[in-house]
Scaffold this motif. Structure first.
Motif, mmCIF file in Angstrom:
data_model
loop_
_atom_site.group_PDB
_atom_site.id
_atom_site.type_symbol
_atom_site.label_atom_id
_atom_site.label_comp_id
_atom_site.label_asym_id
_atom_site.label_seq_id
_atom_site.Cartn_x
_atom_site.Cartn_y
_atom_site.Cartn_z
ATOM 1 N N THR A 1 -2.436 12.171 -2.314
ATOM 2 C CA THR A 1 -1.780 11.762 -3.554
ATOM 3 C C THR A 1 -2.238 12.661 -4.708
ATOM 4 N N ASP B 1 4.926 12.210 1.272
ATOM 5 C CA ASP B 1 5.154 12.264 -0.173
ATOM 6 C C ASP B 1 6.410 11.488 -0.550
ATOM 7 N N ASN C 1 5.421 7.878 -0.492
ATOM 8 C CA ASN C 1 4.622 7.536 -1.671
ATOM 9 C C ASN C 1 5.517 7.267 -2.880
ATOM 10 N N ARG D 1 6.262 3.576 -4.806
ATOM 11 C CA ARG D 1 6.096 3.392 -6.253
ATOM 12 C C ARG D 1 7.380 2.864 -6.900
ATOM 13 N N ARG E 1 4.890 0.112 2.832
ATOM 14 C CA ARG E 1 3.451 0.366 2.702
ATOM 15 C C ARG E 1 2.780 0.580 4.062
ATOM 16 N N ALA F 1 3.798 4.028 5.211
ATOM 17 C CA ALA F 1 3.071 5.038 4.441
ATOM 18 C C ALA F 1 1.602 5.082 4.855
ATOM 19 N N GLN G 1 -6.665 6.479 1.861
ATOM 20 C CA GLN G 1 -5.310 6.177 1.407
ATOM 21 C C GLN G 1 -4.646 5.197 2.381
ATOM 22 N N TYR H 1 -3.231 1.384 1.442
ATOM 23 C CA TYR H 1 -1.841 1.001 1.686
ATOM 24 C C TYR H 1 -1.771 -0.277 2.515
#
Length: 362
Positions: free
Chosen positions: A51, A108, A111, A115, A141, A144, A156, A160
């Motif tokens: 990230t 990515d 991610n 969001r 989530r 990810a 990370q 998640y």
């Protein structure tokens, strides 16, 4: 530099020439200049599977105040059934891409999608929409988190899955909670915490007991078997796999759980992995049977095949068969490089061959 030049056109990013990139990378790496261009940040995130925060990039600045709040509430109110289905469709498409091509380019995107869904849910005042958004967010989530684990970012991945458990509770979904909890246990196995992993897996099975479809309970039993094997509990591990085989439904496809890819071949691969952990000589037979089935299956996920090749390399090495170990290690290395699996490259780097020692395969 090669990744930037090759990936940039497909990502819609304009990059400098190779000679200019060499100078730019040197200045970035030495901390003389910050990476301010959003396109370059995206490429760095994809390459490293990290990230903005993990890479040390400044956080995006957002406006605040009453107008900002009103704008976000307005966006959340515009959400309808078709928008919710679009979110789920985007996750399914990324999952399909992950199953076929690996995580190198999708983390990515995930991610960013997470969001986006988080923002909509945060500012939604509709109880019905919040519950559905929470379920979709849990799915995003966990996917990810799984791809982050494959890119070698355990921290990370853990966060998640912690967030996924929170949204699963808001969605009032025991099966989503059980899935996120069990998948999180794999992170503990990866970092050498089998006892803690078994504890999580036992809790996941308790959460799902009599409240989840048989396909999920099959998956949870197999995951429990893997954890028990890592903890050295031989008989209990094999009993868990026997339970998984007994629970397996005749049709192992459930549209309500697109995150589960499971059939007899996958169970054989999983059991073979457990037998390998236990030092059982039947590991090779189980893994080879899985290889024959999965290599010819259109539903086989590329990451599952990779894990199977790595397991076979270790199984043959344990049996003293250098040629078999090298053959599977080579196949695994090529596939790991193609899909960007740092997790499996890390495993391969620890492979020790009979008479030759550490292979250095990474």
């Amino acid at each position: 530099m090669r990744f930037f030049v090759k990936r940039a056109p497909r990502a819609g990013v304009t990059v400098a020439s190779a000679s200019a990139l060499s100078v730019m990378l040197s200045r970035w790496e030495n901390g003389h200049v910050d990476v301010t261009d959003l396109g370059y940040r995206q490429l760095f995130r994809e390459f490293y599977g990290r990230t903005n925060e993990e890479l040390g990039f400044p956080a995006d600045v957002e406006n605040d105040g009453i107008e900002e709040l009103r704008d976000r509430l307005l966006v959340a109110r515009s959400i309808d059934h078709s928008t919710l289905e679009l979110f789920q469709s985007q996750i399914n498409n990324l999952r399909n891409s992950d199953q076929h091509f690996g995580a190198i380019e999708i983390l990515d995107q995930l991610n960013n999608l997470v969001r986006q869904i988080e923002s909509v849910r945060t500012f939604s005042v509709s109880a019905m929409h919040r519950e559905r958004l929470a379920a979709i967010l849990t799915d995003a989530r966990t996917l990810a988190g799984w791809t982050a684990l494959d890119r070698g970012s355990q921290l990370q991945a853990w966060q998640y899955h912690e967030d996924a458990k929170v949204s699963a509770r808001e969605a009032d979904s025991p099966y989503l909670l059980a899935h996120a909890t069990a998948q999180q246990a794999v992170i503990l196995l990866d970092i050498g915490e089998p006892a803690a992993a078994v504890e999580l897996l036992e809790h996941a099975r308790y959460v799902a007991e009599n409240r989840a479809p048989s396909l999920l309970r099959t998956w949870l039993a197999a995951a429990h078997g893997e954890g028990l094997a890592a903890a050295g509990r031989h008989d209990e591990s094999l009993q868990a796999f026997d339970q998984a085989h007994a629970l397996m439904p005749s049709d192992p496809i459930d549209p309500q759980m697109p995150f589960l890819l499971l059939n007899d071949g996958h169970l054989s691969r999983w059991r073979g992995n457990a037998l390998l952990r236990l030092g059982n000589q039947d590991a090779i037979n189980s893994l080879e049977a899985a290889a024959r089935e999965l290599d010819s299956s259109p539903r086989a996920a590329v990451r599952g095949q990779l894990s199977m090749y790595v397991d076979l390399a270790f199984a043959y090495a344990a049996a003293g068969d250098t040629r078999g170990a090298v053959d599977y290690a080579r196949k695994a290395r090529q596939l790991a490089t193609r899909i960007g699996s740092d997790r499996q490259r890390q495993r391969l780097s620890t492979l020790v061959l009979p008479d030759f020692g550490r292979t250095g395969i990474a």
